[in-house]
Design a protein around this motif. Structure first.
Motif, PDB file in Angstrom:
ATOM      1  N   THR A  52       0.887  -1.037   0.197  1.00 13.46           N
ATOM      2  CA  THR A  52       0.179   0.768  -0.189  1.00 13.46           C
ATOM      3  C   THR A  52       0.930   1.091  -0.044  1.00 13.46           C
ATOM      4  N   ARG A  95      -7.315  -2.203  -5.862  1.00  8.88           N
ATOM      5  CA  ARG A  95      -6.399  -2.017  -5.400  1.00  8.88           C
ATOM      6  C   ARG A  95      -6.020  -0.317  -7.028  1.00  8.88           C
ATOM      7  N   GLN A  98      -7.956   2.380  -7.144  1.00  7.42           N
ATOM      8  CA  GLN A  98      -6.522   3.584  -5.586  1.00  7.42           C
ATOM      9  C   GLN A  98      -6.110   3.987  -6.059  1.00  7.42           C
ATOM     10  N   ILE A 127      -8.594   5.582   0.901  1.00  6.95           N
ATOM     11  CA  ILE A 127      -9.180   4.694   1.982  1.00  6.95           C
ATOM     12  C   ILE A 127     -10.210   4.191   2.042  1.00  6.95           C
ATOM     13  N   ASN A 159      -3.532   0.736   5.157  1.00  2.00           N
ATOM     14  CA  ASN A 159      -3.796   1.836   4.253  1.00  2.00           C
ATOM     15  C   ASN A 159      -2.861   3.473   5.721  1.00  2.00           C
TER      16      ASN A 159
END
Length: 180
Positions: A52, A95, A98, A127, A159
């Motif tokens: 992350t 992901r 994100q 998040i 995160n």
């Protein structure tokens, strides 16, 4: 007759883009694979890893496209080779989006990832998106809206650890000649 090779900035740029994308994928994959702690919680456990942090760093340094590619492929590949295969489709979506969101916000308004405040805002805003996608994905997997709730604390820890590591690293890397 001797053949001459001409310099092509466009070809050079495409090659550099391909190399950076491949390296971003590899860095996220390796950071997820080698730097992780499996959490002994709930039916599905959980995993806290430094992938992350690497995803945030890449999205901040290179923008939304590299963030999307590195997150989706790097962490999706991890799931496929590490016994989390069932989660791979969720991971690819969660992901990838994100990384895209972090890069899009960090690079908005011509900032190019140079504003620490916007970088923190971008990662923080990403998040809940990531947590929500995993929650819905796991609800489908487990046919339950209750079981996936146990993953939320681990996802939040993962995160926030990533955020705490990524921001100072991105600030330091932005000061290097490559990013100036």
């Amino acid at each position: 007759m001797q053949k001459t090779t001409s310099y092509s900035p466009a070809a050079n740029s495409r090659t550099l883009d391909l190399i950076l994308s491949a390296m971003a994928i590899a860095l996220v994959f390796v950071a997820t694979l080698l730097l992780n702690i499996r959490l002994p919680i709930a039916a599905n456990g959980g995993l806290v890893h430094l992938g992350t942090a690497m995803l945030f760093i890449i999205a901040i340094l290179f923008g939304s496209k590299k963030g999307l590619i590195a997150g989706a492929i790097g962490m999706g590949l991890f799931d496929l080779v590490s016994g989390w295969t069932l989660w791979a489709p969720i991971t690819i979506v969660a992901r990838g989006l994100q990384g895209y969101l972090v890069g899009k916000i960090a690079w908005s308004g011509g900032r190019n990832g140079s504003s620490t405040a916007f970088n923190i805002f971008a990662a923080t805003l990403s998040i809940p998106l990531m947590v929500a996608i995993y929650y819905v994905g796991e609800a489908i997997i487990f046919s339950s809206w209750i079981i996936p709730a146990a993953s939320i604390p681990g996802n939040l820890v993962q995160n926030f650890v990533g955020l705490i590591i990524a921001i100072p690293v991105a600030v330091a890397l932005k000061k290097t000649p490559f990013f100036k």
